[in-house]
Motif scaffolding. Sequence first.
Motif, PDB file in Angstrom:
ATOM      1  N   SER A  94       0.854  -1.187   0.000  1.00 65.09           N
ATOM      2  CA  SER A  94       0.000   0.000   0.000  1.00 65.09           C
ATOM      3  C   SER A  94       0.889   1.235   0.000  1.00 65.09           C
ATOM      4  N   THR A  95       0.441   2.304   0.595  1.00 61.28           N
ATOM      5  CA  THR A  95       1.179   3.568   0.535  1.00 61.28           C
ATOM      6  C   THR A  95       0.863   4.458   1.739  1.00 61.28           C
ATOM      7  N   GLY A  96       1.836   5.237   2.164  1.00 61.75           N
ATOM      8  CA  GLY A  96       1.599   6.231   3.199  1.00 61.75           C
ATOM      9  C   GLY A  96       0.690   7.348   2.737  1.00 61.75           C
ATOM     10  N   GLU A  97       0.441   7.410   1.422  1.00 62.00           N
ATOM     11  CA  GLU A  97      -0.455   8.437   0.888  1.00 62.00           C
ATOM     12  C   GLU A  97      -1.891   8.262   1.385  1.00 62.00           C
ATOM     13  N   SER A 122      -7.729   4.442  -4.060  1.00 60.74           N
ATOM     14  CA  SER A 122      -7.797   3.059  -4.543  1.00 60.74           C
ATOM     15  C   SER A 122      -6.995   2.127  -3.641  1.00 60.74           C
ATOM     16  N   LYS A 123      -5.881   2.606  -3.128  1.00 61.62           N
ATOM     17  CA  LYS A 123      -5.095   1.780  -2.207  1.00 61.62           C
ATOM     18  C   LYS A 123      -5.826   1.586  -0.882  1.00 61.62           C
ATOM     19  N   ALA A 124      -6.503   2.641  -0.418  1.00 58.00           N
ATOM     20  CA  ALA A 124      -7.277   2.525   0.819  1.00 58.00           C
ATOM     21  C   ALA A 124      -8.403   1.511   0.650  1.00 58.00           C
ATOM     22  N   ALA A 125      -9.066   1.537  -0.516  1.00 56.74           N
ATOM     23  CA  ALA A 125     -10.133   0.574  -0.781  1.00 56.74           C
ATOM     24  C   ALA A 125      -9.578  -0.849  -0.834  1.00 56.74           C
ATOM     25  N   ALA A 126      -8.402  -1.007  -1.444  1.00 57.07           N
ATOM     26  CA  ALA A 126      -7.780  -2.326  -1.501  1.00 57.07           C
ATOM     27  C   ALA A 126      -7.395  -2.815  -0.104  1.00 57.07           C
ATOM     28  N   GLU A 127      -6.981  -1.894   0.754  1.00 63.63           N
ATOM     29  CA  GLU A 127      -6.696  -2.265   2.142  1.00 63.63           C
ATOM     30  C   GLU A 127      -7.943  -2.820   2.824  1.00 63.63           C
TER      31      GLU A 127
END
Length: 287
Positions: A94-97, A122-127
């Motif tokens: 994921s990302t710190g973003e 999108s990364k938050a949703a994937a998390e």
Amino acid sequence: MRALVTGPAGFVGTHLHAELGEAFVPYEADVLDADALRKAVTGADAVVHLAAQSSVAASWEDTLQTWRVNVDGTVGVLEAVRAERPAARVLFASTGEVYGKASRIPTPEDERIAPVSPYAASKAAAELACSFSGLDVVVARATNHEGPGRDDRFAVGSWARQIARLEAEGGGTLLVGDLSAERDILDVRDVCRAYGLLLDPAVPAGTYNVAAGKTVKMSDVVELLVRLARVPVLVERDESRVRPADIPRLSSDPSKLRAATGWEPEISLEQTLADALAAAREMEPVS
């Protein structure tokens, strides 16, 4: 251990291959191909999901594709693991973003996520998909990572490639975006070492920041690169390189990762930039 890695030929993937050695098993098909994923997962002890549309700028230009690859692709990986290797450790990059404009800096993992770009959203949703999967998942929220091979969609990669070209031309002007932002920058090789440690099933599943825990101004990064140049380089702001909804200051707290694995970053920013520029010179040889 056999670790199946999606996105194996990308910037991080090539360095992770060096880190994992023979344990690295590349997955080179489309992450949206469910049948190929299920077949590839069979026999894997772990899965590292790197494949993504990872550019913030590109996520504004093609939001639909960003969500399709980053969210649907992640769900596809999780479903393949659930079907074929439900006991496998899964590392999701994921990302710190995802923290956005955080209230605490360096930001711990329990900070409320507040993404400000389609990429981060999108990364938050994937998390979230990872959290509901019921699988043995570690979510690695890495901050900016740079080093040899970074492509020119990203600031440091662009600057290194531009300087290499300017050296071939005898000097000139380096075009940059907004340099006021502060970022937590790691060497990609330190990030890959952290990923390797997080694949150990003895490390508890959960979310881990992969970060230095301190920031550097992007103006200072440019200054360091210009000092490394072999020719005179001027710096000029290019408004087309300024991205929307930028985060002024971004840094994450790596205490949890340190406590779980003993990981510490080892490569200095100066060395990271020198190696990035050296790699760019190889791609743009001086005539």
